[in-house]
Enzyme design. Structure first.
Site, mmCIF file in Angstrom:
data_model
loop_
_atom_site.group_PDB
_atom_site.id
_atom_site.type_symbol
_atom_site.label_atom_id
_atom_site.label_comp_id
_atom_site.label_asym_id
_atom_site.label_seq_id
_atom_site.Cartn_x
_atom_site.Cartn_y
_atom_site.Cartn_z
ATOM 1 N N LYS A 78 -38.617 -17.143 38.100
ATOM 2 C CA LYS A 78 -39.344 -16.798 39.330
ATOM 3 C C LYS A 78 -39.500 -15.286 39.462
ATOM 4 O O LYS A 78 -38.552 -14.529 39.178
ATOM 5 C CB LYS A 78 -38.573 -17.360 40.523
ATOM 6 C CG LYS A 78 -39.232 -17.157 41.887
ATOM 7 C CD LYS A 78 -38.367 -17.758 42.989
ATOM 8 C CE LYS A 78 -39.019 -17.669 44.362
ATOM 9 N NZ LYS A 78 -38.168 -18.290 45.416
ATOM 10 N N SER A 153 -40.578 -21.507 48.133
ATOM 11 C CA SER A 153 -41.222 -20.340 47.579
ATOM 12 C C SER A 153 -41.191 -20.277 46.053
ATOM 13 O O SER A 153 -41.904 -19.471 45.473
ATOM 14 C CB SER A 153 -40.560 -19.077 48.120
ATOM 15 O OG SER A 153 -39.207 -19.006 47.745
ATOM 16 N N SER A 177 -36.237 -23.376 49.029
ATOM 17 C CA SER A 177 -37.299 -22.864 48.163
ATOM 18 C C SER A 177 -37.265 -23.367 46.732
ATOM 19 O O SER A 177 -38.233 -23.176 45.995
ATOM 20 C CB SER A 177 -37.281 -21.334 48.160
ATOM 21 O OG SER A 177 -37.893 -20.835 49.321
#
Lengths: 423, 423
Positions: A78, A153, A177
């Protein structure tokens, strides 16, 4: 298009690498071929760095060095997690051109386990939202329906795994997330207990709630990755699971609830004040997040996506005494849930109360979208408990996740229970 | 009028009790005779309960039972600390008629040490202020000049000791509330490290800053009381003191600074960001205090003294991210001061930057009164370090205190250093 890694477990890949039928360089090539730019999962690819890592992995394996189940496996990271030499963009114009000098602690552990880092995956701006469509890099798209959000996210990480681009990805989870996009994309997502995986080198959202987590096609692969990241010895066996309790959700689509509940029809219903826990979550997250962002908001508000700036401006208005009260209530809730976990091994509930809405939506069927997305996940960040989301079927053709929660240190109960669910 | 206990040390009193020249009942009678209502030190006297305790103390001593240096000694307790069966008024109309059911933890320890609780002493309303003149019970008056404040919030405890009504009193100290009135009244006041004395049964002001402390004529008597309250064995000897550093104060009356500095002429000057620490203090105290009071403010604001209500209303506006930032800065300051305390055994500075102003003043010579009062003391609450105020002479006829600060666990360095100061 379905990528090469769809349906391929880490165990499969490991067997191929060790039998000589495949190489890390070959897997890397498959990963790069599998990247579908239309889904917007990756914001950075690192073919050269990855090739060097794959070559080293192959050489080590050839000379008898074996770093375990992640050795030679392509992994995505990420884009709020630092990987030395690659940009860390945070999904924000604020960090345009920012190149990480050092690996984050979790990346160091990935490399030590022999993983090959393919690139960086898109994130909701600063990880401050559960939808994954607010980013300077544009929205991530759900492989099941590209007009819909991936959830966030850790949006790009979920998309990359769900579309078979990589077998494994790192995410972060402050209120859900990792688990939210896993549920929306039909894969598994796991966050261990608070502190189990180091967060140095990860851009903070709300330090007392931030967790590093993993996304993979199956719970078993999440477990393998987790054990490497938490620096635990690899073990093949998990202990048998104990009794589950069904935690009654709130503001949840009835079809979603029915679908998930059907997996644990005999689990007795118990109530946890998820609504109160969400209130506590918001009070803590908003205060901690604004502390991180205050100077940026003051100096260059125009560099935020409008939705992020609006959230931050609202977050700034949380009062100090509400924060203090939230911290006190967190302790009270922790005692209550600990008592529940004295009686049950597992708490079971949907991961998200709805299915993935269309990109750009700000309201969902249960009200404003962002609070709805985290309503069933954020409790377990507040309490720092291990939580796993695994696929639970579909509702109106879209994936739904079931969330399993347990005591700190009892992570393997989650994986054992997930292993008993229908595929 | 000067009370009986002026100039009488705990050691003197103990010798009298053990030689048979005095009794606890006799000391209690002296205490009650010494109470001067015009100074408004006591809000509750308990002659009957105290007489029973004194009788028991005398019987125990007569039969060879000896609980140590507080045995049979009359003690006063600040009126935010619960004493079973007596009112706890908090200096507030909110608690009119409130009678404590149980002893606070520190009172339990006092009783176990054989002390005789004479009554409850006036406090600044809810201990939320350093002046001691804001209370439903009216202002406490400084024995050196009854038109002037005693300092607070442990106002009555300081006055009771300074006027010789009792040899010892309990106070609490969240930002200086033991040390400030000790300095203004010309006695000694000590707060140990955070957590050294239990705070259960003490009405909270700001839980992460609240300390129980002691007030007595001399540092030696503070030490004796502290060791009983912290459940440490009584010891006669303190280790020798180490090198002191002079901490440069700010917004301080030049005569106060000169008077205190003269006691440690050779100590090198060092800087601690006392101004920044005060900002951190205010952010934390205000948020924590409003959390305690939010419901009372909402339901019965008219029961507060106007000055307290105004402070609370301002406190409510502290933002959550300022609180979070303050907690982070607290950690940074803790590291900085720890490094300083690796080089020095003692930090030395004035206790209060001014002398006692007139009752009712809201501004002092250095600006608004309340922040001025805590400006040199609150740093050591933020850092949880042991801090002692002892008399340092007078300025324009009013007492001035010198404050000594040291590492956690090195409390005896303070007492040793105080023992070397001129009387």
């Amino acid at each position: 298009m379905t990528g090469y890694f769809a349906g391929r477990s880490l165990a499969d890949l490991g067997r191929g690498l060790r039998s000589g039928s495949d190489t890390s360089a070959g897997l890397l090539a498959r990963a790069l071929e599998s990247v579908d730019p239309s889904l917007n999962a990756f914001v950075t690819l690192d073919p050269e760095g990855a090739a060097a890592a794959a070559r080293q992995a192959d050489e080590e394996l050839a000379s008898g060095g074996d770093r375990g189940p992640l050795h030679g496996v392509p992994v995505a990271v990420k884009d709020i997690i630092d990987v030395a030499g690659l940009p860390t963009g945070m999904g924000s114009a604020h960090f345009a051109g920012n190149v990480a000098k050092e690996d984050a602690g979790c990346v160091t552990r990935l490399r030590a386990a022999g993983a090959v880092i393919v690139g960086k995956t898109g994130t909701h701006e600063f990880a401050y939202g559960g939808s994954g469509d607010v980013s300077v890099d544009g929205p991530c798209r759900n492989p099941r329906d590209p007009e819909r959000i991936s959830g966030g996210s850790s949006s790009g990480s979920a998309v990359a795994v769900a579309a078979g681009m990589v077998p494994l990805a790192l995410g972060t989870d402050t209120g859900g997330s990792v688990r939210i996009p896993a549920a929306f994309c039909g894969i598994a997502g796991f966050k261990p207990h608070y502190g189990a995986i180091p967060t140095d080198g990860v851009f903070p959202l709300s330090p007392s709630l931030d967790h590093v987590g993993v996304l993979a096609a199956t719970a078993a692969d999440c477990r393998t990755a987790y054990r490497a990241l938490a620096d635990l010895p690899h073990r093949e066996d998990a202990p048998p699971g104990g009794g589950p309790a069904w935690i009654v959700p709130f503001e949840t689509d009835t079809d979603v609830e029915r679908t998930v509940r059907a997996l644990f029809p005999d689990a007795p219903s118990e109530r946890v004040d998820l609504r109160g826990l969400r209130r506590v979550f918001v009070g803590i997250q908003d205060s901690e997040a604004y502390d991180i962002h205050a100077e940026r908001v003051a100096e260059a508000p125009e560099l935020y996506q409008p939705a992020t700036l609006a959230r931050l401006e609202r977050a700034a208005r949380t009062s100090g005494w509400h924060y203090v009260r939230a911290v006190r209530e967190r302790e009270r809730y922790a005692r209550e849930v600990a008592a529940l976990l004295d009686r049950y091994d597992l708490l079971v509930l949907p991961t998200v109360p709805i299915t993935a809405p269309l990109i750009g939506a700000t309201d969902g069927p249960m009200g404003p979208l962002q609070p709805s997305l985290v309503s069933l996940t954020c409790a377990w960040n507040i309490l720092g408990l291990p939580a796993l989301s695994v696929p639970a079927g579909t509702v109106r053709g879209l994936p739904v996740g079931v969330q399993l929660v347990t005591r700190r240190g009892a992570e393997d109960l989650l994986f054992a229970a997930a292993g008993t669910l229908p595929d």
